[in-house]
Write a protein that holds these residues in place. Structure first.
Motif, PDB file in Angstrom:
ATOM      1  N   LEU A 123      46.980  -2.559 -14.231  1.00 56.15           N
ATOM      2  CA  LEU A 123      46.321  -2.941 -15.482  1.00 56.15           C
ATOM      3  C   LEU A 123      46.085  -4.449 -15.540  1.00 56.15           C
ATOM      4  O   LEU A 123      45.018  -4.910 -15.972  1.00 56.15           O
ATOM      5  N   GLU A 127      42.413  -6.447 -15.874  1.00 51.93           N
ATOM      6  CA  GLU A 127      42.160  -7.418 -16.937  1.00 51.93           C
ATOM      7  C   GLU A 127      41.939  -8.816 -16.376  1.00 51.93           C
ATOM      8  O   GLU A 127      41.157  -9.597 -16.930  1.00 51.93           O
ATOM      9  N   LYS A 178      39.768   1.084 -19.747  1.00 50.86           N
ATOM     10  CA  LYS A 178      39.554  -0.162 -19.011  1.00 50.86           C
ATOM     11  C   LYS A 178      38.738   0.038 -17.734  1.00 50.86           C
ATOM     12  O   LYS A 178      38.173  -0.927 -17.204  1.00 50.86           O
ATOM     13  N   LEU A 300      32.965  -0.656 -21.148  1.00 55.36           N
ATOM     14  CA  LEU A 300      34.365  -1.018 -20.917  1.00 55.36           C
ATOM     15  C   LEU A 300      34.588  -2.525 -21.048  1.00 55.36           C
ATOM     16  O   LEU A 300      35.489  -2.964 -21.777  1.00 55.36           O
ATOM     17  N   TYR A 301      33.755  -3.306 -20.350  1.00 57.20           N
ATOM     18  CA  TYR A 301      33.928  -4.758 -20.416  1.00 57.20           C
ATOM     19  C   TYR A 301      33.604  -5.298 -21.808  1.00 57.20           C
ATOM     20  O   TYR A 301      34.317  -6.172 -22.317  1.00 57.20           O
ATOM     21  N   TRP A 304      36.530  -4.659 -24.114  1.00 50.46           N
ATOM     22  CA  TRP A 304      37.627  -5.595 -23.830  1.00 50.46           C
ATOM     23  C   TRP A 304      37.255  -7.004 -24.275  1.00 50.46           C
ATOM     24  O   TRP A 304      38.086  -7.715 -24.859  1.00 50.46           O
TER      25      TRP A 304
END
Length: 409
Positions: A123, A127, A178, A300-301, A304
């Motif tokens: 993870l 990130e 993610k 997804l990006y 985030w």
């Protein structure tokens, strides 16, 4: 053609039908030439316990030695205590198309006595790659941004024939928002067809129960029936039961195929009747690579990034710009398009109705005129007929004066 409006009111768009060749229909070819020149990038992560054939499957997917299989550790050697992250890069070229492939391997996942934090390094890696891309976006000079984000995560599930283990559920539950998750059942040649079907049903049920979202091939409004059927077939086949084999073997009928030879026969990797390797390759490389990259960038990006900026204290004025997801924006555009079509259809029906009413009035007036003319002609003919009958009667009466008078008249 767009008519410029005020700064607060959206400019109305006037649709024009071009009567001659302008040239912007060649834009897709321009984009293709640029893409071929710059090449493409794909970052794929493989996660699973040791011995499930992760390196072999990657080599089979790209028909090249990308990952070197690891040699098992000797019992006397010191074993790692955490999951390691290894990046393997390779430049591949096929028919003039260049692909920079990055494989993120995760040796050690699930191999410890206590695997409660095995997903943390993975993870953090995803990130950190998001952070690196965000830093490139905010840099002063960003002429060439390198996309190092993970576009797909192939998660290997043990071929036990049972439902998911707790580590499988926890890993996918923590990472499904993610990265694009693609679960596969490794070494499917160790299971029968019935066992594979039962395992797929159990895994699918577990994913739905725990709310875990895996990558689903998108279906667009302008897709033809063949593309829709292909996307639905890929969705039904997940999780994919795969077999990896980079070496060629001989079948009983003399064919050289990629597969594994057993005393009872040969398992062909590229044969859809033997495993789902072809479907996995289609989703990952042949038909939906751009869909994986697009979902990574647009969904997804962006999710985030929004959370990251809000956590940093960046506040956005909703009156200036309202962020919407690409899916929601496409839905709104489709509804607006359907509303415009319905309005045009209603207007056309109204014009058609008015024309019909005008024609009906004209026909009714013509009918009245014809009837009046017919009556007038009939009355004239009746009067003339009566006169002729009267003359005939006088002639038949035999009076010379009458005949003479009739003749003279």
């Amino acid at each position: 053609m767009t008519v410029q409006g005020s700064s607060t009111t959206p400019a109305p768009v006037i649709r024009k039908k071009i009567t001659g060749h302008v040239g912007f229909s060649n834009i897709p070819n321009q984009v293709r030439r640029k893409s071929v020149k710059n090449g493409f990038q794909l970052t794929a992560m493989v996660v699973g316990e040791s011995g499930l054939g992760k390196s072999t499957l990657i080599n089979t997917l790209f028909n090249s030695t990308i990952c070197v299989p690891r040699v098992p550790l000797h019992p006397a050697e010191e074993r790692p205590t955490t999951v390691a992250i290894e990046n393997i890069q390779a430049d591949i070229e096929e028919k003039g198309i260049r692909l920079r492939l990055t494989v993120v391997d995760t040796p050690g996942f699930g191999d410890f006595v206590n695997n409660s934090a095995s997903w943390d390094p993975i993870l953090q890696t995803i990130e950190q790659r998001f952070e690196a891309y965000l830093a490139q976006e905010h840099s002063v000079r960003r002429s060439k941004i390198v996309d190092t984000r993970v576009h797909a995560c192939i998660y290997f599930i043990q071929p036990t024939g049972h439902s998911l283990k707790q580590i499988d559920i926890e890993f996918m539950r923590r990472l499904h928002d993610k990265v694009n998750l693609i679960p596969v059942i490794a070494k499917a040649d160790t299971m029968t067809e019935d066992e594979i079907a039962d395992a797929k049903a159990l895994i699918t049920s577990d994913l739905a129960f725990h709310g875990i979202r895996i990558f689903q091939p998108p279906i667009y409004d302008d897709d033809d029936a063949e593309s829709i059927a292909e996307a639905e077939a890929l969705a039904r086949a997940a999780p994919f039961a795969v077999v990896g084999a980079a070496r060629a073997v001989r079948t009983p009928d003399g064919r050289a195929v990629r597969g594994r030879a057993y005393p009872w026969g040969v398992v062909e990797v590229d044969n859809p009747a033997h495993c789902d390797f072809g479907l996995l390759r289609a989703m990952l490389v042949r038909t939906h690579m751009e869909a994986l990259r697009a979902r990574t960038a647009d969904v997804l990006y962006e999710t985030w990034r929004t959370q990251r900026l809000l956590a940093m204290g960046v506040v956005q004025d909703p009156s200036v710009f309202e962020e919407t997801s690409p899916v929601e924006r496409m839905r709104e555009e489709r509804l607006m398009h359907e509303a415009r079509l319905a309005k045009m259809e209603a207007a056309m029906k109204e014009v058609f109705r008015e024309k019909i009413e005008i024609q009906e009035k004209k026909l009714k007036q013509s009918e009245v005129d014809l009837y009046a003319r017919h009556k007038e002609m009939k009355d004239a003919m009746t009067k003339q007929w009566n006169q002729l009958k009267e003359k005939q009667r006088q002639l038949e009466s035999g009076s010379p004066d009458a005949r003479k008078k009739t003749f003279l008249s």
